[in-house]
Write a protein that holds these residues in place. Structure first.
Motif, PDB file in Angstrom:
ATOM      1  N   SER A  83       1.010  -1.143   0.095  1.00 47.18           N
ATOM      2  CA  SER A  83       0.092  -0.020  -0.084  1.00 47.18           C
ATOM      3  C   SER A  83       0.980   1.017  -0.222  1.00 47.18           C
ATOM      4  N   THR A  84       2.201   1.030  -0.320  1.00 50.31           N
ATOM      5  CA  THR A  84       2.815   2.370  -0.060  1.00 50.31           C
ATOM      6  C   THR A  84       2.777   3.461  -1.463  1.00 50.31           C
ATOM      7  N   GLY A  85       2.798   2.394  -2.692  1.00 45.94           N
ATOM      8  CA  GLY A  85       3.428   3.348  -4.271  1.00 45.94           C
ATOM      9  C   GLY A  85       2.095   4.040  -3.882  1.00 45.94           C
ATOM     10  N   ILE A  86       2.356   5.180  -4.580  1.00 50.14           N
ATOM     11  CA  ILE A  86       2.155   6.787  -5.114  1.00 50.14           C
ATOM     12  C   ILE A  86       2.303   6.211  -7.228  1.00 50.14           C
ATOM     13  N   TYR A  87       1.061   6.175  -7.655  1.00 51.39           N
ATOM     14  CA  TYR A  87       0.987   6.209  -9.115  1.00 51.39           C
ATOM     15  C   TYR A  87       0.662   7.498  -9.948  1.00 51.39           C
ATOM     16  N   ARG A  88       2.140   8.151 -10.195  1.00 58.81           N
ATOM     17  CA  ARG A  88       1.902   9.971 -11.047  1.00 58.81           C
ATOM     18  C   ARG A  88       0.764   9.025 -11.997  1.00 58.81           C
ATOM     19  N   PHE A  89       0.092  10.464 -12.874  1.00 59.69           N
ATOM     20  CA  PHE A  89      -0.830  10.465 -13.518  1.00 59.69           C
ATOM     21  C   PHE A  89      -0.434  10.884 -14.775  1.00 59.69           C
ATOM     22  N   ALA A  90       1.255  11.607 -14.681  1.00 57.12           N
ATOM     23  CA  ALA A  90       2.046  11.494 -16.200  1.00 57.12           C
ATOM     24  C   ALA A  90       2.958   9.930 -16.174  1.00 57.12           C
ATOM     25  N   ALA A  91       3.238   9.734 -14.944  1.00 54.50           N
ATOM     26  CA  ALA A  91       4.202   8.760 -15.731  1.00 54.50           C
ATOM     27  C   ALA A  91       2.530   7.297 -16.748  1.00 54.50           C
ATOM     28  N   LEU A  92       1.716   7.498 -15.848  1.00 58.19           N
ATOM     29  CA  LEU A  92       1.048   6.550 -16.232  1.00 58.19           C
ATOM     30  C   LEU A  92       0.390   6.682 -17.534  1.00 58.19           C
ATOM     31  N   ARG A  93       0.656   8.014 -17.991  1.00 62.25           N
ATOM     32  CA  ARG A  93       0.477   8.313 -19.049  1.00 62.25           C
ATOM     33  C   ARG A  93       1.744   7.962 -19.740  1.00 62.25           C
ATOM     34  N   ALA A  94       3.193   8.178 -19.902  1.00 63.68           N
ATOM     35  CA  ALA A  94       3.895   8.319 -20.176  1.00 63.68           C
ATOM     36  C   ALA A  94       4.258   6.641 -20.482  1.00 63.68           C
ATOM     37  N   ASN A  95       3.595   5.918 -20.158  1.00 65.42           N
ATOM     38  CA  ASN A  95       4.431   4.143 -19.906  1.00 65.42           C
ATOM     39  C   ASN A  95       2.777   2.864 -20.988  1.00 65.42           C
TER      40      ASN A  95
END
Length: 102
Positions: A82-94
């Motif tokens: 439960s410690t991860g933060i998923y950045r929207f910019a990274a999700l879009r880039a990947n």
């Protein structure tokens, strides 16, 4: 900065991000878990992956999600992580068309 209009996936093995451009991305919970960049999954000093992909269950699901500011989403998984933060910019880039890229 990209910001999804909708994030759907609570209790599911997949998370769907609907972006303001009308695009939609689907990430399996396992793929998201494998992409976690928290200090438990990726070395803060070297960037080397620490997480052993074999330790992530194939049938993992999302148990909780919450927005983190205007830049990301914290996702909790059925394996207890439960410690991860998923950045929207990274999700879009990947973005990929496939479901299980590493």
């Amino acid at each position: 900065m990209p910001m999804p209009l909708e994030i759907v996936g609570l209790g599911k093995p997949e998370v769907r991000f609907v972006w303001d451009e009308g695009d939609e991305d689907r990430w399996s919970a396992r793929r998201l878990r494998l992409h976690c960049t928290c200090a438990m999954c990726q070395s803060e000093l070297t960037g080397e992956r620490i997480l052993d992909p074999a330790s992530v269950p194939e049938d993992i699901t999302v148990t909780h999600m919450e927005l983190v500011g205007n830049y990301g989403v914290a996702i909790h998984f059925s394996d207890g992580h439960s410690t991860g933060i998923y950045r929207f910019a990274a999700l879009r880039a990947n973005r990929t068309g496939g479901d299980e890229a590493s």
